[in-house]
Write a protein that holds these residues in place. Structure first.
Motif, PDB file in Angstrom:
ATOM      1  N   UNK A  36       0.838  -1.206   0.000  1.00  0.00           N
ATOM      2  CA  UNK A  36       0.000   0.000   0.000  1.00  0.00           C
ATOM      3  C   UNK A  36       0.870   1.253   0.000  1.00  0.00           C
ATOM      4  N   UNK A  37       1.887   1.274   0.843  1.00  0.00           N
ATOM      5  CA  UNK A  37       2.770   2.444   0.882  1.00  0.00           C
ATOM      6  C   UNK A  37       3.515   2.624  -0.431  1.00  0.00           C
ATOM      7  N   UNK A  38       4.037   1.534  -0.975  1.00  0.00           N
ATOM      8  CA  UNK A  38       4.876   1.635  -2.167  1.00  0.00           C
ATOM      9  C   UNK A  38       4.092   2.023  -3.414  1.00  0.00           C
ATOM     10  N   UNK A  39       2.791   1.763  -3.421  1.00  0.00           N
ATOM     11  CA  UNK A  39       1.997   2.080  -4.607  1.00  0.00           C
ATOM     12  C   UNK A  39       1.954   3.575  -4.908  1.00  0.00           C
ATOM     13  N   UNK A  40       2.013   4.400  -3.882  1.00  0.00           N
ATOM     14  CA  UNK A  40       1.825   5.842  -4.101  1.00  0.00           C
ATOM     15  C   UNK A  40       3.022   6.691  -3.707  1.00  0.00           C
ATOM     16  N   UNK A  41       4.065   6.112  -3.110  1.00  0.00           N
ATOM     17  CA  UNK A  41       5.186   6.948  -2.696  1.00  0.00           C
ATOM     18  C   UNK A  41       6.016   7.384  -3.900  1.00  0.00           C
ATOM     19  N   UNK A  42       6.690   8.500  -3.752  1.00  0.00           N
ATOM     20  CA  UNK A  42       7.521   9.046  -4.821  1.00  0.00           C
ATOM     21  C   UNK A  42       8.787   8.199  -4.943  1.00  0.00           C
ATOM     22  N   UNK A  43       9.189   7.830  -6.158  1.00  0.00           N
ATOM     23  CA  UNK A  43      10.399   7.004  -6.328  1.00  0.00           C
ATOM     24  C   UNK A  43      11.635   7.699  -5.755  1.00  0.00           C
ATOM     25  N   UNK A  44      12.550   6.902  -5.242  1.00  0.00           N
ATOM     26  CA  UNK A  44      13.781   7.455  -4.668  1.00  0.00           C
ATOM     27  C   UNK A  44      14.827   7.761  -5.725  1.00  0.00           C
ATOM     28  N   UNK A  45      14.709   7.173  -6.907  1.00  0.00           N
ATOM     29  CA  UNK A  45      15.660   7.442  -7.990  1.00  0.00           C
ATOM     30  C   UNK A  45      15.209   8.686  -8.739  1.00  0.00           C
ATOM     31  N   UNK A  46      16.112   9.648  -8.885  1.00  0.00           N
ATOM     32  CA  UNK A  46      15.726  10.927  -9.483  1.00  0.00           C
ATOM     33  C   UNK A  46      15.527  10.872 -10.992  1.00  0.00           C
ATOM     34  N   UNK A  47      15.720   9.707 -11.607  1.00  0.00           N
ATOM     35  CA  UNK A  47      15.501   9.592 -13.049  1.00  0.00           C
ATOM     36  C   UNK A  47      14.025   9.434 -13.400  1.00  0.00           C
ATOM     37  N   UNK A  48      13.159   9.240 -12.412  1.00  0.00           N
ATOM     38  CA  UNK A  48      11.734   9.106 -12.697  1.00  0.00           C
ATOM     39  C   UNK A  48      10.918   9.684 -11.554  1.00  0.00           C
ATOM     40  N   UNK A  49       9.726  10.157 -11.878  1.00  0.00           N
ATOM     41  CA  UNK A  49       8.771  10.623 -10.867  1.00  0.00           C
ATOM     42  C   UNK A  49       7.499   9.786 -10.905  1.00  0.00           C
ATOM     43  N   UNK A  50       7.503   8.733 -11.676  1.00  0.00           N
ATOM     44  CA  UNK A  50       6.306   7.914 -11.866  1.00  0.00           C
ATOM     45  C   UNK A  50       6.103   6.994 -10.675  1.00  0.00           C
ATOM     46  N   UNK A  51       4.911   7.002 -10.119  1.00  0.00           N
ATOM     47  CA  UNK A  51       4.623   6.123  -8.988  1.00  0.00           C
ATOM     48  C   UNK A  51       4.354   4.701  -9.475  1.00  0.00           C
ATOM     49  N   UNK A  52       4.422   3.775  -8.545  1.00  0.00           N
ATOM     50  CA  UNK A  52       4.180   2.374  -8.893  1.00  0.00           C
ATOM     51  C   UNK A  52       2.752   2.165  -9.375  1.00  0.00           C
TER      52      UNK A  52
ATOM     53  N   UNK B 297      -4.938   0.926  -8.847  1.00  0.00           N
ATOM     54  CA  UNK B 297      -5.446   1.870  -7.867  1.00  0.00           C
ATOM     55  C   UNK B 297      -4.561   1.933  -6.642  1.00  0.00           C
ATOM     56  N   UNK B 298      -4.770   2.951  -5.809  1.00  0.00           N
ATOM     57  CA  UNK B 298      -3.977   3.108  -4.590  1.00  0.00           C
ATOM     58  C   UNK B 298      -4.187   1.955  -3.627  1.00  0.00           C
ATOM     59  N   UNK B 299      -5.275   1.221  -3.816  1.00  0.00           N
ATOM     60  CA  UNK B 299      -5.554   0.050  -2.976  1.00  0.00           C
ATOM     61  C   UNK B 299      -4.984  -1.237  -3.551  1.00  0.00           C
ATOM     62  N   UNK B 300      -4.325  -1.139  -4.714  1.00  0.00           N
ATOM     63  CA  UNK B 300      -3.749  -2.314  -5.349  1.00  0.00           C
ATOM     64  C   UNK B 300      -4.719  -3.090  -6.208  1.00  0.00           C
ATOM     65  N   UNK B 301      -5.947  -2.592  -6.349  1.00  0.00           N
ATOM     66  CA  UNK B 301      -6.968  -3.292  -7.123  1.00  0.00           C
ATOM     67  C   UNK B 301      -7.109  -2.695  -8.517  1.00  0.00           C
ATOM     68  N   UNK B 302      -7.794  -3.430  -9.385  1.00  0.00           N
ATOM     69  CA  UNK B 302      -7.945  -3.007 -10.777  1.00  0.00           C
ATOM     70  C   UNK B 302      -9.379  -2.617 -11.113  1.00  0.00           C
TER      71      UNK B 302
END
Length: 680
Positions: free
Chosen positions: A277-293, A300-305
């Motif tokens: 749940x946390x990893x789905x919406x947190x900002x990536x730590x690598x500065x080459x991308x800003x795309x969330x998981x 969805x933020x809940x991991x569902x489709x």
């Protein structure tokens, strides 16, 4: 006969011919070498090979004929009397206008992908070329227009949509269905009917990025061929590659702890990760991308489709209970004529959850496809190895200068300093393995790395073996060089070179020393990547994979003398189509290696008089390429520039008497090479 069966027949007869041909070569060789052999056997085998080869050619012609006869009339909505959908777009005039340009551009076909110059999944209206020419409005597809026909490929998400939107100018190629040709197969077959043999496309919009969605569709195709409905993926590098994701859970490898499942029949894909749940919406730590998981996986933020209309990955928590519950459901609900695909390397816990009757155990298609890089990955591997060479050359120049000036360097200090040089290179992320920094007798320990207890000073009179590599966003590197900062003994030089010259070509198939000659290497993945390897030992299960175009392998022969020294030379080799060969066997595809590691060898440790002219020619070509490629990148570092310049001098010695020592072994090993090169 179906397209799938024709492919199978063509494959079988081709490899049958190769088998006979190898045997014929072997008998001819033995005959020449003086063995007792009836020459008539050679003719019998050759005659058999000709017959098999005719079958291969016939199968190819039949397959081409089947593809050439494909027509829009094969589509259900284009049958006589069927009322077209109101969503249909009529494209006759648009196609006519495009075809008028063919003669001017000297082409007979034009490829139109769905992306834009950035290979975006969703495009602006300005870039909606595929929709304009075909009427198809889905986000993923590719079309090819010929003078007398047009075809469009799309995956299972859009089969019905494409059927409704395409008019009857178009052949619909439903990717994922058994028997549907690839774009390449179809273009090759149709171009045989045409005169100009040129295919056009915009170089800006024909990219090579492969989305995870496309990879999932490829998995479905492979699964359908094996009558598999569910695939359970347990290897971390396979999961990272499949979803185009990287992380830092594992030292030296950009992986994350995870499992994944792919279910074919209802397009259900699941990914199991820690703290999902946390990893789905947190900002990536690598500065080459800003795309969330969540945006990467259309989740969805809940991991569902439930919210998504696109292909989506369900993201669940990484724990055994959750995974085992889902596996139990798959086992219960799967049809009797389908199976569950697992790798021979999966855990006993997962293996035992699946009844034998429902178990299909083999290398996953993820493992096989991952090892064959696309053009973007291939170029990234080349580029990262060039930058890596710059770092290693700058470090080696410093190390040699300072040791000669009396400064004490230990193995651990050298390993850390090399890492510092690498870290300055673009896209560097980490070491690809623990640095093997080994001086003197420590170098005889094949996979030694220094610790506080074993750390030695790098003495000027010792061999120094340095095996290291880096993880870069665009590739993974692994390189070994053996140095000597003083004056090596004749024993050290001659021992090395006699062994290298006499056994080198046997080493190339791993026949003589206690480690494999080569391993696969990933594209910002594992430095030891399966399933392919160059070694004499075979796995308990058939996990081997033949060499294929766009594979990358290490080539690392060595010699080790316990208590004294060790020598290893390692380059990364790019497997590519052979172009500079004198003859071409009809229909056969030959491969060759290109060295992409560009770091010169230690000249003090080479006895040039023991090399053949062929070997000297190769070495001169390699040194010239190294100088041409690397020198502009180190010209601002006087020490590195001088170090490089001193090691790339042209070798002018001529040797004509070394044939028996080195090249008899070439003849012997040729029969091993035939298997690797032709089995692809």
């Amino acid at each position: 006969m179906s397209i799938s069966n024709l492919r199978l027949k063509r494959c079988l007869v081709f490899h049958g011919c190769c088998m006979f041909r190898e045997l014929a070569y072997l008998i001819i060789y033995l005959t020449i070498m003086g063995s007792v052999c009836h020459i008539g056997v050679v003719f019998v085998i050759a005659y058999s090979c000709i017959g098999i080869w005719h079958n291969y050619v016939e199968s190819t012609e039949i397959l081409d004929n089947v593809l050439q006869k494909m027509s829009p009339i094969d589509r259900p909505s284009c049958k006589p009397g069927v009322v077209p959908s109101s969503a249909r777009v009529f494209t006759t005039l648009r196609l006519q206008n495009l075809r008028r340009r063919f003669a001017k551009e000297d082409i007979e076909a034009y490829i139109i992908p769905s992306g834009d110059a950035h290979q975006s999944l969703f495009t602006s209206k300005y870039d909606a070329r595929l929709q304009f020419i075909s009427g198809f409005s889905g986000s993923a597809g590719r079309a090819v227009v010929f003078p007398d026909r047009a075809a469009l490929w799309t995956d299972g998400r859009y089969h019905l949509q494409a059927e409704n939107e395409l008019d009857c100018n178009w052949i619909l190629m439903k990717k994922g269905k058994v028997g549907v040709p690839t774009v390449e197969e179809y273009v090759i077959a149709i171009m045989k009917l045409l005169s100009r043999k040129q295919v056009g496309a915009s170089s800006f919009i024909t990219g090579n990025r492969k989305s995870w969605e496309d990879k999932i569709m490829d998995m479905h195709v492979a699964m359908e061929k094996k009558k598999v409905d569910v695939m359970i993926i347990t290897a971390l590098d396979e999961i990272a590659w499949l979803f185009n994701l990287r992380a830092t859970d594992v030292p030296f490898n950009p992986f994350f702890f995870s499992y994944a499942t792919v279910k074919r029949t209802n397009n259900e894909t699941r990914l199991y990760i820690i703290d999902h749940i946390r990893k789905l919406t947190e900002i990536p730590t690598d500065n080459e991308t800003t795309k969330t998981l969540s945006s990467q996986l259309n989740t969805g933020a809940d991991g569902l489709c439930s919210h998504s209309t696109e292909l989506c990955v369900q993201v669940k928590e990484y724990n055994n209970a959750q995974l085992f519950t889902d596996i139990d459901a798959y086992v219960t609900n799967i049809s009797s004529d389908n199976k569950i695909w697992i790798s021979p390397k999966c855990s006993q816990a997962i293996y035992s959850k699946i009844p034998e009757a429902k178990r299909y155990k083999a290398l996953t298609p993820v493992a096989v496809q991952k090892s064959q890089k696309n053009k973007v990955e291939t170029q990234g591997m080349i580029n990262s190895n060039i930058r890596d060479a710059v770092a290693l050359i700058k470090f080696a120049a410093k190390l040699e200068e300072e040791i000669k000036n009396g400064k004490k360097w230990t193995e651990m200090e050298a390993a850390d300093e090399l890492t510092r040089y690498r870290s300055k290179q673009m896209y560097y992320r980490s070491r690809s393995f623990e640095v093997i920094s080994a001086s003197g007798p420590n170098a005889a320990i094949i996979h030694y790395f220094p610790t506080n207890a074993t750390n030695r000073v790098i003495a000027p009179d010792d061999m120094y073996l340095l095996d290291s590599g880096g993880q870069y966003l665009d590739g993974t590197t692994d390189v070994t060089r053996t140095f000597h900062f003083g004056i090596p003994t004749q024993y050290e030089k001659v021992r090395r070179e006699i062994d290298a010259v006499a056994r080198r070509h046997l080493w190339d198939v791993g026949l003589r020393y206690r480690h494999g000659t080569g391993h696969g290497i990933g594209a910002y993945l594992s430095v030891h990547e399966g399933p392919g390897a160059i070694a004499y030992r075979r796995n308990e299960y058939d996990l081997d994979s033949p060499l294929k175009e766009n594979h990358f392998y290490s080539d690392e022969p060595g010699y080790y003398e316990a208590g004294k020294f060790g020598i290893r030379l390692e380059n990364i080799m790019y497997v590519k189509n052979a172009t500079d060969i004198e003859y071409y066997f009809p229909g056969a595809k030959f491969l060759e290696f290109e060295t992409i590691t560009l770091v010169p060898y230690e000249p003090k440790l080479i006895v040039y008089e023991l090399l053949t002219d062929l070997q000297i020619g190769w070495l001169n070509k390699y040194l010239k390429k190294t100088w041409t490629t690397i020198s502009p990148l180190v010209k601002n570092d006087n020490r590195a520039f001088k170090w490089l310049n001193e090691r790339v001098k042209t070798i002018t010695i001529t040797n004509t008497g070394s044939f028996f020592v080195a090249d008899i072994s070439v003849l012997i090993v040729t029969f091993y090479a035939i298997y690797y090169l032709l089995d692809s």
